[in-house]
Design an enzyme around this catalytic site. Structure first.
Site, PDB file in Angstrom:
ATOM      1  N   LYS A  54      58.326  57.858  13.719  1.00 46.28           N
ATOM      2  CA  LYS A  54      59.292  56.501  13.586  1.00 46.28           C
ATOM      3  C   LYS A  54      57.889  55.654  13.011  1.00 46.28           C
ATOM      4  CE  LYS A  54      61.879  57.747  17.431  1.00 46.28           C
ATOM      5  NZ  LYS A  54      62.128  57.782  18.904  1.00 46.28           N
ATOM      6  N   GLN A  98      60.079  54.464  23.934  1.00 46.90           N
ATOM      7  CA  GLN A  98      60.242  56.090  23.755  1.00 46.90           C
ATOM      8  C   GLN A  98      60.566  56.757  24.861  1.00 46.90           C
ATOM      9  OE1 GLN A  98      60.253  57.660  20.731  1.00 46.90           O
ATOM     10  NE2 GLN A  98      60.968  59.568  21.890  1.00 46.90           N
ATOM     11  N   ASP A 121      67.312  50.418  19.235  1.00 52.18           N
ATOM     12  CA  ASP A 121      67.963  51.779  19.557  1.00 52.18           C
ATOM     13  C   ASP A 121      69.408  51.644  20.199  1.00 52.18           C
ATOM     14  OD1 ASP A 121      66.749  54.226  19.586  1.00 52.18           O
ATOM     15  OD2 ASP A 121      65.677  54.290  21.519  1.00 52.18           O
TER      16      ASP A 121
END
Ligand code: NDP
Length: 283
Positions: A54, A98, A121
């Site tokens: 990422k 994460q 996200d």
């Protein structure tokens, strides 16, 4: 044999990333380089790989990207404090926590500490509610990628029967809501669905998001159906396969994503897109 179209996720992602890089360059020229901060708690090797990818992808399109690593022994309060600090930091445009978090930490509570305006996200309750309401702010990256892949082959969901196999909060539910918003007739299947084969066989669009290698066979697919395979499964031989029996479906499907090289490359691409959205919204 039908002329099946292989949906090349790598190529679609590449094109989108080129467009993202151009938008980032414009913002940078105006003194406003977008920035994503990724928070990793613990030392899970798979998560470390995902986070590195990422960060690298951000850099490739010219975005700023920071990584904050917290020890696996971090308390819930420590993780939440970092997310609240980043939420209040004007230099941070997007925040990604994460997952999964180490055992003992509550990911739901932690996610809610992310400012919804930086929730790239798309996992906060505010983002989920907006999606449910048909007014998405940040769309979760993998479902967003699935929709872009449908678009890439000219598949308009309007009026079509879309069957989503899987109902997770990360993939199944949001992709179903997006298909509904795009005017598909949506059916969700899950582990308690009793007549999976009959239902999937009615689908014009199949989204498989289960995590079971090759569970969708050719006998479950209506000829010409568009098949998006989200599943990532590793076989005993170490090979990556999807939830769909790709080779078996080739003579039947109208279009199909491979694994790897289908949905996978789209997920990080849509994270970059969401980070740009965050900047463009904040101005
Ligand atoms: P989850 O394990 O959270 O959800 C799996 C879903 O599949 C559940 O809703 C479950 O039903 C359903 N299911 C399980 N067994 C069956 C069955 N026999 N028949 C029908 N449905 C079944 O997984 P995720 O949604 O997080 O991920 C799904 C897959 O997608 C995984 O392989 C994952 O690795 C992959 N993935 C890929 C990404 C990418 O970038 N390409 C990103 C995210 C995920 P129930 O709710 O009843 O338990």
């Amino acid at each position: 044999m039908s002329t099946v179209r292989i949906i090349d996720g790598k190529a679609v992602a590449q094109t989108l990333r080129g467009q993202i890089a151009q938008r980032v360059a414009k913002l940078t020229a105006a003194g406003r380089t977008p920035g994503l901060t990724v928070v990793l708690v613990g030392d899970d090797p798979a998560s470390q790989v995902y986070v590195r990818n990422k960060v690298k992808s951000c850099q490739e399109v010219g975005m700023r990207s920071d990584m904050i690593t917290l020890p696996a022994t971090s308390t819930q309060a420590e993780v939440e404090a970092v997310l609240k600090r980043l939420s209040a930091d004007p230099a941070v445009d997007g925040i990604l926590l994460q997952l999964p978090l180490p055992k003992g930490l509550d990911s739901h509570k932690a996610i809610e500490c992310i400012d919804p305006a930086k929730d790239v996200d798309g996992l906060t309750m505010a983002s989920a509610g907006a999606l449910f309401d048909g007014m998405p702010s940040f769309i979760p990256c993998t479902p967003y990628g699935c929709m872009k892949l449908l678009e890439s082959v000219g598949c308009d969901p309007k009026g079509k029967h879309a069957v989503v196999i899987g109902r997770s909060i990360l993939v199944g539910k949001p992709v179903g809501m997006l298909l509904l918003a795009a005017n598909a007739t949506v059916t969700f299947c899950h582990s308690a669905t009793s007549n999976l084969k009959e239902i999937v066989r009615q689908a014009d669009i199949v989204i498989a998001a289960v995590g079971r290698p090759k569970m969708i066979g050719a006998d479950m697919i209506k000829p010409g159906a568009v098949v998006i395979d989200v599943g990532i499964n590793r076989t005993a031989e170490g090979k990556l396969v999807g939830d769909v029996d790709f080779d078996a479906l080739l003579p039947v499907a109208g279009a199909i994503t491979p694994v790897p090289g289908g949905v996978g490359p789209m997920t990080i691409t849509m994270l970059l897109e969401n980070t740009l959205h965050a900047v463009e919204r904040r101005g």
